[in-house]
Design a protein around this motif. Structure first.
Motif, PDB file in Angstrom:
ATOM      1  N   ALA A   1       0.679  -1.237  -0.034  1.00 49.55           N
ATOM      2  CA  ALA A   1       0.221  -0.086   0.016  1.00 49.55           C
ATOM      3  C   ALA A   1       0.798   1.084  -0.041  1.00 49.55           C
ATOM      4  N   PRO A   2       0.101   2.432  -0.213  1.00 51.29           N
ATOM      5  CA  PRO A   2       0.985   3.702  -0.176  1.00 51.29           C
ATOM      6  C   PRO A   2       1.762   3.767   1.198  1.00 51.29           C
ATOM      7  N   HIS A   3       3.026   4.290   1.393  1.00 52.70           N
ATOM      8  CA  HIS A   3       3.799   4.587   2.438  1.00 52.70           C
ATOM      9  C   HIS A   3       4.444   3.268   2.986  1.00 52.70           C
ATOM     10  N   TRP A   4       4.210   2.284   2.051  1.00 56.68           N
ATOM     11  CA  TRP A   4       4.861   0.944   2.510  1.00 56.68           C
ATOM     12  C   TRP A   4       5.731   0.461   1.363  1.00 56.68           C
ATOM     13  N   SER A   5       6.891  -0.246   1.727  1.00 56.75           N
ATOM     14  CA  SER A   5       7.816  -0.780   0.611  1.00 56.75           C
ATOM     15  C   SER A   5       8.026  -2.243   1.269  1.00 56.75           C
TER      16      SER A   5
ATOM     17  N   ASN B   1      -4.359  -1.131   9.586  1.00 54.70           N
ATOM     18  CA  ASN B   1      -3.359  -0.652   8.873  1.00 54.70           C
ATOM     19  C   ASN B   1      -3.347  -1.550   7.857  1.00 54.70           C
ATOM     20  N   ILE B   2      -3.577  -0.862   6.402  1.00 50.30           N
ATOM     21  CA  ILE B   2      -3.625  -1.623   5.124  1.00 50.30           C
ATOM     22  C   ILE B   2      -2.141  -1.995   4.985  1.00 50.30           C
ATOM     23  N   LEU B   3      -1.714  -3.102   4.474  1.00 48.56           N
ATOM     24  CA  LEU B   3      -0.304  -3.192   4.133  1.00 48.56           C
ATOM     25  C   LEU B   3      -0.301  -3.438   2.772  1.00 48.56           C
ATOM     26  N   GLY B   4      -1.200  -3.931   2.088  1.00 46.34           N
ATOM     27  CA  GLY B   4      -1.109  -4.235   0.410  1.00 46.34           C
ATOM     28  C   GLY B   4      -1.850  -5.435   0.098  1.00 46.34           C
ATOM     29  N   LYS B   5      -1.516  -6.038  -1.108  1.00 46.17           N
ATOM     30  CA  LYS B   5      -2.032  -7.307  -1.668  1.00 46.17           C
ATOM     31  C   LYS B   5      -1.130  -8.022  -2.334  1.00 46.17           C
ATOM     32  N   LEU B   6      -1.458  -9.544  -2.375  1.00 47.09           N
ATOM     33  CA  LEU B   6      -0.600 -10.292  -3.330  1.00 47.09           C
ATOM     34  C   LEU B   6      -1.254 -10.392  -4.474  1.00 47.09           C
TER      35      LEU B   6
ATOM     36  N   GLN C   1      -7.442  -6.885   0.570  1.00 41.52           N
ATOM     37  CA  GLN C   1      -6.238  -5.902   1.193  1.00 41.52           C
ATOM     38  C   GLN C   1      -5.729  -6.787   2.645  1.00 41.52           C
ATOM     39  N   ILE C   2      -4.500  -6.671   2.726  1.00 36.88           N
ATOM     40  CA  ILE C   2      -3.810  -7.543   3.666  1.00 36.88           C
ATOM     41  C   ILE C   2      -3.686  -6.425   4.909  1.00 36.88           C
ATOM     42  N   LEU C   3      -4.313  -6.799   6.201  1.00 41.37           N
ATOM     43  CA  LEU C   3      -4.407  -5.829   7.064  1.00 41.37           C
ATOM     44  C   LEU C   3      -3.163  -5.944   8.135  1.00 41.37           C
ATOM     45  N   GLY C   4      -2.422  -5.170   8.519  1.00 40.40           N
ATOM     46  CA  GLY C   4      -1.485  -5.362   9.853  1.00 40.40           C
ATOM     47  C   GLY C   4      -2.141  -5.143  10.960  1.00 40.40           C
ATOM     48  N   ASN C   5      -1.350  -4.932  12.075  1.00 38.88           N
ATOM     49  CA  ASN C   5      -2.001  -4.848  13.334  1.00 38.88           C
ATOM     50  C   ASN C   5      -2.308  -3.349  13.369  1.00 38.88           C
ATOM     51  N   PRO C   6      -3.368  -3.235  14.075  1.00 38.63           N
ATOM     52  CA  PRO C   6      -4.037  -1.934  14.156  1.00 38.63           C
ATOM     53  C   PRO C   6      -2.663  -0.846  14.960  1.00 38.63           C
ATOM     54  N   ILE C   7      -2.525   0.191  14.488  1.00 38.89           N
ATOM     55  CA  ILE C   7      -1.344   1.041  15.230  1.00 38.89           C
ATOM     56  C   ILE C   7      -1.900   1.447  16.659  1.00 38.89           C
ATOM     57  N   ALA C   8      -1.204   1.335  17.737  1.00 41.98           N
ATOM     58  CA  ALA C   8      -1.554   1.822  18.899  1.00 41.98           C
ATOM     59  C   ALA C   8      -1.379   3.433  19.001  1.00 41.98           C
ATOM     60  N   ARG C   9      -2.501   4.104  19.149  1.00 41.29           N
ATOM     61  CA  ARG C   9      -2.295   5.347  18.924  1.00 41.29           C
ATOM     62  C   ARG C   9      -1.685   6.197  20.183  1.00 41.29           C
ATOM     63  N   LYS C  10      -0.680   6.788  20.199  1.00 39.79           N
ATOM     64  CA  LYS C  10      -0.150   7.438  21.175  1.00 39.79           C
ATOM     65  C   LYS C  10      -0.245   8.938  21.473  1.00 39.79           C
ATOM     66  N   GLU C  11      -0.781   9.312  22.100  1.00 43.22           N
ATOM     67  CA  GLU C  11      -1.220  10.915  21.903  1.00 43.22           C
ATOM     68  C   GLU C  11      -0.133  11.664  22.547  1.00 43.22           C
ATOM     69  N   ILE C  12       0.548  11.066  23.539  1.00 47.44           N
ATOM     70  CA  ILE C  12       1.570  11.941  24.277  1.00 47.44           C
ATOM     71  C   ILE C  12       2.680  10.695  24.393  1.00 47.44           C
ATOM     72  N   ASP C  13       3.956  11.312  24.004  1.00 46.33           N
ATOM     73  CA  ASP C  13       5.169  10.366  23.742  1.00 46.33           C
ATOM     74  C   ASP C  13       6.076  10.986  24.826  1.00 46.33           C
TER      75      ASP C  13
END
Lengths: 380, 381
Positions: free
Chosen positions: A238-242, A298-303, A321-333
């Motif tokens: 998907a876009p933003h992934w290689s 989180n959409i990773l892409g497809k085969l 579309q193959i999905l990755g693990n949902p991104i844990a949203r951190k508000e504060i780092d």
């Protein structure tokens, strides 16, 4: 095949599935004459050995060159011409002998012949061929704009249709002909040829994150009745992934002195349940730079998968579309930048902390403190 | 087989029977040699071989039965040779159970001392080694698969390969170069047979490994056999590796360039080219290549058959039928093979609503012309 109830039709459809042909192969019963005319160790004897050339010059012992058309024997069914003839693969092609199974992603191709088996000419023939599925009707051929003027008695009109199979389940090839028969009567002939489309593959994926690296495992299982040659298995990120494919170390047999080109071991998945695994390393290209994180999944892409069977008959499928693990949203780092390596009891010390607001809105208020309970529990 | 039980009388009459010099003299005068002609090797062998070339396998069964009934065979090895033709004829006629039974009738199997030259010093004074024709070992390995026991056949063939390699090393160490040459050919023969069995079960990876072995037996790349390499290309095409097949065919074309005048090799390269066009669905170019083959050699049945198929894919069903029919008429002994007939009958079934008439005409013609071993079930009547 259906026919009109009381209607006598002059025309009839004949249909043959035209997938690619195959090479004929079978163990031949063809021999070297030396293996038949004498004991296997006879030519150990020096005298016998010296006579061998003269023996072999007998005309019945040599398989004729094919250019000698005056030869009227069947020697070529009995004697080997080239030693490799014993493999039984003469290069003769054979037409598909049965309809066979048909799978999603393949191309359905058929030879359709409409025969006039009556003694009279038929005229103004409008021919239609369609594929009917549960969801739709797809037109493959329609001669209404220019009907076939005439099909003579004993004559035929042939056509070939192709259709990329994109649905599962029951399909019907509907062939219809509207024509004027010998008596001038306008007749309608429908014929139906049914087939079922099955799923050729199943793809199971697993996504793992190891130390900020994302890995995608894909397992392809073959549900068909043939071995599948995996021509291409590409992961399209998907876009933003290689993505890079990770391959195991080569088998020792690949390092032979022979041409690598012709002996590249093929990826062949065995019929009826064989599997092949693929491993990809994925990198998010938004790591490090200002992130635009998508909430939730989180959409990773497809085969994209292309396989081939006999003589390169292709089939193509892509996964959802193959999905990755949902991104844990951190508000504060919160990051600790500096803490003294030695801390003296009951002496104040300096701690440097970095606080990042990762959202696009103002957050606050910030409260901080050290619970007394924790201080008392500290051990040195 | 009762070679060992031959009576004293029969043995004596064989020795004085007047069939050339026999075993009493070890002269190598070609006029009285025991190896000069086929009939010197074995009683009426020339006739047996002639019948086999014509595909007259039923006549061979009759001839063997008669020779046995009238006790026309005098020497132990002649019984074995006749047995070989008999088992082969039964196998050709698809009477597999009888063929296997005949083989099983041999005492103690093929490695028995009954079948060694040295067991009969009065017949073969200087002889040593096995008098078993190699074809018997091959048939012994092949027959179980015809009787539904495929694994048994594979086991026997792999065992036979071992035996052949042992024999080859033995001949090489004894310096028997002609015999070693024959055993080397037998090694290739057995490997080829094993490949054919794995192919029929679509075990392509094993086939590739065995092909690799065969090709490396040949050694030097310039010395490779283009016909063998072509089979590799066909295997690659069969499982769908079109690029691999093309690379193999290109390699063959390079090898054949030197043998520019050989029609067989030229046609081989053309037919390989035609296949590359065919899998790319360029049937017109494939037909053109096949027509060039037929111009050079009018009885190139592979080109004829494959051209007919290309015409079908070009929607020319009538054209494809006439190509096959005309080949059967012009060059029947080459064109009459089961695959071509299967293709022609498929075309008839498509072209004619009432195809049984035309298939019957074909079937009647086949009955008049075909050899005994022709499998008539291919007409699907």
């Amino acid at each position: 095949m259906s026919s009109g109830r009381q209607v006598q039709h002059s025309l009839a459809f004949r249909v043959m599935r035209l997938c690619r042909p195959s090479f004929h192969s079978e163990t031949p019963l063809r021999f070297d004459p030396c293996d038949l005319i004498a004991g296997e160790d006879l030519f150990d004897d020096a005298v016998a050995a010296s006579n061998l050339p003269r023996l072999l010059s007998n005309h019945t012992l040599t398989s004729p060159k094919s250019t000698d058309s005056s030869d009227l024997t069947y020697r070529s069914r009995f004697l080997l011409h080239d030693p490799s003839d014993a493999i039984g693969l003469p290069g003769l092609l054979i037409l598909p002998q049965a309809f066979g199974a048909i799978y999603l992603g393949e191309t359905f191709c058929s030879y359709i012949s409409i025969n006039n088996s009556s003694n009279f000419e038929v005229r103004e023939v409008v021919i239609k061929a369609e594929i009917q599925t549960e969801r739709q009707r797809i037109l493959l051929l329609d001669t209404s704009k220019s009907p076939v003027e005439s099909i003579r008695a004993g004559g035929r009109y042939d056509f070939i249709v192709e259709h990329d199979v994109k649905e599962l389940g029951a399909h019907t090839l509907v062939c219809t002909a509207l024509y004027n028969d010998g008596d001038g009567e306008r007749k309608y002939l429908p014929q139906f040829f049914k087939f079922i489309v099955a799923n050729p593959l199943s793809v199971r994926t697993k996504v793992r994150v190891v130390k900020e690296m994302t890995f995608l495992e894909a397992c392809i299982e073959n549900h068909t009745k043939s071995n599948l040659y995996m021509d291409q298995v590409d992961f399209e990120p998907a876009p933003h992934w290689s993505a890079t494919i990770l391959k195991a170390d080569g088998h020792h047999s690949e390092d032979s002195a022979l041409d690598r080109d012709i002996f590249k071991p093929p990826v062949l998945i065995k019929s009826g349940g064989g599997i092949q695994n693929y491993l990809y390393q994925l990198k998010s290209s938004s790591q490090g730079s200002a992130p635009v994180k998508v909430e939730g999944s989180n959409i990773l892409g497809k085969l994209q998968i292309t396989w081939r069977t006999n003589l390169g008959e292709p089939g193509r499928l892509q996964t959802q579309q193959i999905l990755g693990n949902p991104i844990a949203r951190k508000e504060i780092d919160l990051q600790v930048v500096e803490v003294p390596s030695v801390i003296m009891l009951e002496k104040p010390f300096l701690v440097h902390l970095n606080l990042n607001n990762q959202t696009d809105r103002t957050l606050g208020p910030l409260r901080y403190g050290c619970p007394k309970v924790m201080l008392l529990r500290t051990r040195l | 087989m009762d070679a060992v039980e031959q009576s004293e009388d029969q043995q004596t009459s064989a020795i004085t029977g007047g069939i050339g010099a026999l075993s009493l003299s070890s002269t190598d005068d070609p006029l009285t040699s025991q190896f000069g002609t086929l009939n010197d090797l074995c009683y009426e062998l020339s006739s047996l071989q002639d019948l086999a070339s014509r595909g007259s396998w039923r006549s061979i069964l009759d001839k063997v039965a008669r020779a046995r009934k009238l006790s026309l065979l005098s020497k132990p090895h002649e019984h074995l040779t006749y047995l070989s033709y008999n088992v082969l004829a039964l196998t050709k006629l698809r009477r597999f159970a009888e063929a296997a039974a005949e083989l099983d009738s041999l005492d103690d199997g093929l490695d028995s001392s009954s079948y060694l030259y040295e067991s009969y010093p009065h017949h073969y004074p200087n002889g040593s080694g096995s008098m078993v024709p190699f074809v018997l070992r091959w048939l012994h390995a092949e027959l179980p698969s015809k009787l539904g026991k495929r694994q048994e056949t594979l086991d026997r063939f792999y065992g036979l390969l071992d035996l052949v390699r042992t024999k080859l090393n033995d001949k090489l160490s004894k310096g028997a170069s002609v015999s070693a040459g024959l055993w080397r050919k037998r090694q290739v023969f057995v490997i080829n047979s094993i490949i054919s069995h794995h192919l029929s079960h679509k075990e392509f990876s094993v086939c590739l490994d065995l092909m690799k072995d065969l090709i490396s037996l040949r050694g030097d790349t310039e010395d490779q056999n283009p016909v063998l390499l072509s089979k590799l290309g066909y295997i690659q095409m069969q499982y769908g590796d079109l690029e691999g097949a093309k690379a193999t065919f290109d390699k063959i074309e390079g090898l054949v360039k030197e043998k520019a005048d050989d029609v067989e090799m030229k046609n081989l390269v053309s037919r390989n080219k035609a296949l590359v066009y065919l899998v790319a669905k360029d049937y017109v170019s494939a037909v053109r290549e096949y027509e060039e083959c037929m111009e050079r050699d009018a009885s190139d049945v592979v080109a004829i058959n494959n051209k007919a198929l290309c015409l079908m894919y070009l929607r020319e069903l009538s054209g494809s039928i006439s190509v096959l029919e005309s080949a059967l008429e012009r060059v029947p002994t080459v064109a009459l093979n089961e695959t071509l007939v299967v293709n022609l009958c498929s075309m008839y079934e498509l072209a004619y609503v009432n195809h049984s008439d035309i298939k019957r005409t074909l079937s009647n013609w086949i009955a008049r012309v075909a050899p005994d071993d022709f499998d008539t079930s291919c007409t699907r009547i």
